[in-house]
Design an enzyme around this catalytic site. Structure first.
Site, mmCIF file in Angstrom:
data_model
loop_
_atom_site.group_PDB
_atom_site.id
_atom_site.type_symbol
_atom_site.label_atom_id
_atom_site.label_comp_id
_atom_site.label_asym_id
_atom_site.label_seq_id
_atom_site.Cartn_x
_atom_site.Cartn_y
_atom_site.Cartn_z
ATOM 1 N N ARG A 277 0.847 -1.195 0.000
ATOM 2 C CA ARG A 277 0.000 0.000 0.000
ATOM 3 C C ARG A 277 0.888 1.253 0.000
ATOM 4 O O ARG A 277 1.964 1.259 0.624
ATOM 5 C CB ARG A 277 -0.833 -0.044 1.278
ATOM 6 C CG ARG A 277 -1.818 1.072 1.469
ATOM 7 C CD ARG A 277 -3.009 0.905 0.607
ATOM 8 N NE ARG A 277 -4.109 1.768 0.977
ATOM 9 C CZ ARG A 277 -5.083 2.110 0.139
ATOM 10 N NH1 ARG A 277 -5.096 1.653 -1.108
ATOM 11 N NH2 ARG A 277 -6.070 2.872 0.531
ATOM 12 N N SER B 63 -7.866 1.081 3.251
ATOM 13 C CA SER B 63 -8.321 0.566 1.953
ATOM 14 C C SER B 63 -9.537 -0.321 2.136
ATOM 15 O O SER B 63 -9.823 -0.792 3.235
ATOM 16 C CB SER B 63 -7.186 -0.248 1.339
ATOM 17 O OG SER B 63 -7.607 -0.891 0.162
ATOM 18 N N ASN C 190 -6.187 4.348 -7.114
ATOM 19 C CA ASN C 190 -7.384 4.933 -6.502
ATOM 20 C C ASN C 190 -8.393 5.377 -7.544
ATOM 21 O O ASN C 190 -9.242 4.608 -7.949
ATOM 22 C CB ASN C 190 -7.060 6.060 -5.535
ATOM 23 C CG ASN C 190 -8.275 6.435 -4.696
ATOM 24 O OD1 ASN C 190 -9.077 5.560 -4.368
ATOM 25 N ND2 ASN C 190 -8.443 7.696 -4.358
ATOM 26 N N THR D 151 -9.428 0.905 -9.819
ATOM 27 C CA THR D 151 -8.662 -0.186 -9.223
ATOM 28 C C THR D 151 -8.800 -1.400 -10.132
ATOM 29 O O THR D 151 -9.642 -1.383 -11.043
ATOM 30 C CB THR D 151 -9.253 -0.497 -7.801
ATOM 31 O OG1 THR D 151 -9.179 0.688 -7.026
ATOM 32 C CG2 THR D 151 -8.569 -1.612 -7.065
HETATM 33 O O1 DON Z 1 -7.935 1.147 -1.602
HETATM 34 C C1 DON Z 1 -9.123 1.436 -1.794
HETATM 35 O O2 DON Z 1 -10.034 0.992 -1.139
HETATM 36 C C2 DON Z 1 -9.484 2.376 -2.927
HETATM 37 N N1 DON Z 1 -8.333 3.159 -3.304
HETATM 38 C C3 DON Z 1 -10.016 1.568 -4.058
HETATM 39 C C4 DON Z 1 -10.544 2.420 -5.166
HETATM 40 C C5 DON Z 1 -11.369 1.645 -6.106
HETATM 41 O O3 DON Z 1 -11.607 0.478 -5.983
HETATM 42 C C6 DON Z 1 -11.970 2.400 -7.206
HETATM 43 N N2 DON Z 1 -12.525 1.439 -8.161
HETATM 44 N N3 DON Z 1 -13.443 1.217 -8.720
#
Ligand code: DON
Length: 582
Positions: free
Chosen positions: A97, A456, A405, A385
């Protein structure tokens, strides 16, 4: 996941609604398999397995390939989590991360009046966290892979240098208006305004060179010339990341969270992800109801599952953050006794109003912590993501979720190096209690602090039956990642679906606040009516100020047939991913 184009949504809806169950068979593979959002990335993983690599080699090859062919989310400028379960039962959870730079402050996204500056944590240099993807993938390869880094990075380097043909959807994505705000992003991804057209070959020579440099000398990204180049580019753009921040970055191996669900073992992501804890807490609560008997997607089964999601997300907001900075009471949250106490607060026929939720007072640790922190407030929902799953011929498995993100992250491309940087700083609470890009409320444990990892929702998960891997699961989708994984897992375990059916089945989501039950477009209006009489505010799709998106997430999953050992790959029919096996 390119449902940002409203006209497209209407057309897609008509087409998808009729094809929802057209292809319900997963891909059957006899040896190894990779399922990801892009066929070329899945092929990269299979190519290295066929060259003698294991699931980790394939995961790393797929990860680097996604950084080339899936620029909106695949990355080397972001972070992620890799959950590995080897055929002998050993598990490894690799946390790469992003971290806040040393100069980050708690108030960095607030104005003089203490209000959140809209967009400041989402777009541009200040939104960037110190990237962990290169460190994480190199770590995984060197510890658990069989091949060399050069071998597993070869497909990605080839794809970057020789290019690949852009699809219609990829071309639409590249029109992103914020990309044009950054000269290097506009030059590379938008050809300076002469936008790419479908079928054109997209070559990324700067990225190819960067990948070659990583393959030859991975440490250079964090301690050498490349680190200095990244730091110089960040400084020039007004960012906070220094060469020292990069040198300080470290990958962490953590114990995954573990629970059981109807006799299956569930292994998933620990803090700094909330994913595994919220997933297991939700499953513990629903375990007390006979969902199979209530019926798949019946109002009753949706009711009990939603009430479980509501309670687990309520706890997420209160307790979750970076475990290196705050004590996170995971053991209490995933205790079956706690789930039992929560169940007693669930009415058999009525929805609970989120604002009235009261935590059962059975663990003093939870009470003391909650008493010391103000309850947060609510707000909006938004989108990116990517997740991919791998199983090799020996039965080793990897579930990897990686992110920058937002779609194209901060939109900043590092000068001369050809890759996009994340906007993961938005996953912190800019101000505890005020929602982030995902509409998620988060508390003190997730306040910004130097060197801290933002909370996250990524939920790479492996489900085990007996001593054998049964399911490899995960998805993007922000807060909806967790409920998507739960929906797929329950599809197989409770409703007897095959993995493709479980991935394709309509999803529903609740995250405590906003107090809304989101259902995908394919839900029966009769069921929705019944849920409304139970007190639910039901919304078809996801709504924000500008648009409605009819469906969400992108589950890229694998099941292993316990009898035949076949690997069954299910790519989400909502998107353009692909299972590739041999
Ligand atoms: O780590 C996380 O939870 C977010 N940065 C995830 C973002 C995400 O899944 C956007 N996608 N559709």
């Amino acid at each position: 996941m390119r449902f940002r184009h409203k006209s497209l949504i209407v057309l897609l809806l008509a087409a998808l609604a009729t094809t929802a169950l057209a292809n319900v068979e997963p891909l059957h593979a006899q040896h190894g398999i990779v399922v990801s959002i892009h066929e070329l990335a899945s092929k990269a993983g299979v190519e290295v397995m066929q060259a003698g690599g294991n699931a980790v080699d394939a995961a790393v090859a797929t990860g680097f390939a996604l950084a080339v062919v899936h620029s909106p989310a695949g990355n080397i400028g972001g972070g992620g989590f890799m959950l590995v379960r080897m055929a002998d039962g050993k598990t490894h959870f690799i946390d790469y991360r992003e971290k806040a730079p040393a100069a980050a402050t708690r108030e960095m996204f607030l104005d003089a009046q203490g209000n959140v500056i809209e967009g400041a944590s989402e777009i541009g240099y200040k939104s960037i966290g110190v990237p962990g993807s290169v460190a994480g993938m190199v770590y995984a390869e060197q510890r658990y892979g069989k091949l060399t880094l050069k071998q597993v990075m070869a497909p990605a380097i080839r794809l970057a240098r020789e290019g690949y043909a852009l699809s219609w959807g990829e071309v639409q994505d590249l029109h992103d208006k914020h990309l044009s705000e950054f000269a290097e992003s506009r030059r590379i991804f938008q050809r300076g305004g002469n936008y790419y057209r479908p079928g054109e070959i997209f070559r990324q020579p700067e990225l190819a060179r960067t990948l070659e440099r990583i393959a030859a000398k991975p440490d250079d990204f964090y301690h050498g010339a490349m680190a200095r180049e990244i730091a110089a580019a960040m400084k020039k753009g007004g960012g906070l990341i220094t060469a020292e921040d990069l040198a300080q970055y470290e990958v962490k191996e953590r114990e995954p969270v573990r629970g059981t669900y109807r006799g299956f073992e569930v292994i998933s992501a620990p803090p700094p992800s909330s994913g595994g804890t919220v997933l297991i807490e939700s499953l513990n609560i629903v375990e007390g109801y006979d969902l199979a008997k209530l019926g798949d997607r019946s109002a009753e089964s949706i009711h009990f599952t939603t009430e479980a999601f509501r309670r687990a997300f309520f706890d997420r907001a209160e307790f979750m953050g970076d475990p290196d900075f705050a004590k996170i009471p995971v053991a209490q949250l995933i205790d079956k006794k706690y789930a039992e106490a929560w169940r007693e607060t669930i009415h058999s026929e009525n929805a609970t109003a989120s604002k009235d939720l009261k935590r059962p007072a059975i663990f003093s640790e939870l009470e003391e912590y909650a008493a010391a922190h103000p309850q947060p407030v609510e707000n909006h929902e938004a989108p990116h993501t990517t997740h991919y799953s791998v199983v090799d011929a020996e039965g080793n498995a990897a579930a990897v979720t990686t992110t920058i993100n937002d779609w194209f992250g901060s939109r900043v491309t590092v000068d001369g190096l050809g890759f996009l940087m994340n906007d993961e700083m938005d996953d912190f609470s800019s101000k505890p209690g005020v929602p982030n890009l995902d509409g998620l409320i988060q508390g003190e444990a997730n306040a910004i602090g130097p060197g801290k990892r933002p909370l996250s929702s990524m939920t790479p998960t492996i489900v085990v039956h007996g001593d054998k891997t049964l399911l490899v699961l995960g998805s993007p989708g922000s807060s909806k990642i967790i409920t998507t994984v739960a929906n797929v897992l329950m599809g197989v375990v409770d409703y007897g679906m095959n993995i493709q059916e479980a991935v394709d089945a309509p999803r529903f989501h609740n995250q405590w606040l906003p107090d809304v039950l989101n259902v995908e477009q394919w839900f029966s209006p009769d069921t929705v009516k019944r849920l409304q009489t139970m007190g639910y505010k039901v919304e078809f799709g996801l709504h924000d100020d500008e648009s409605v998106v009819p469906y969400w997430s992108d589950a890229e999953c694998i099941a292993i047939d316990a009898k035949t050992g076949e690997r069954l790959g299910a790519s989400d029919y909502r998107n353009s991913g692909k299972a590739v096996g041999y």
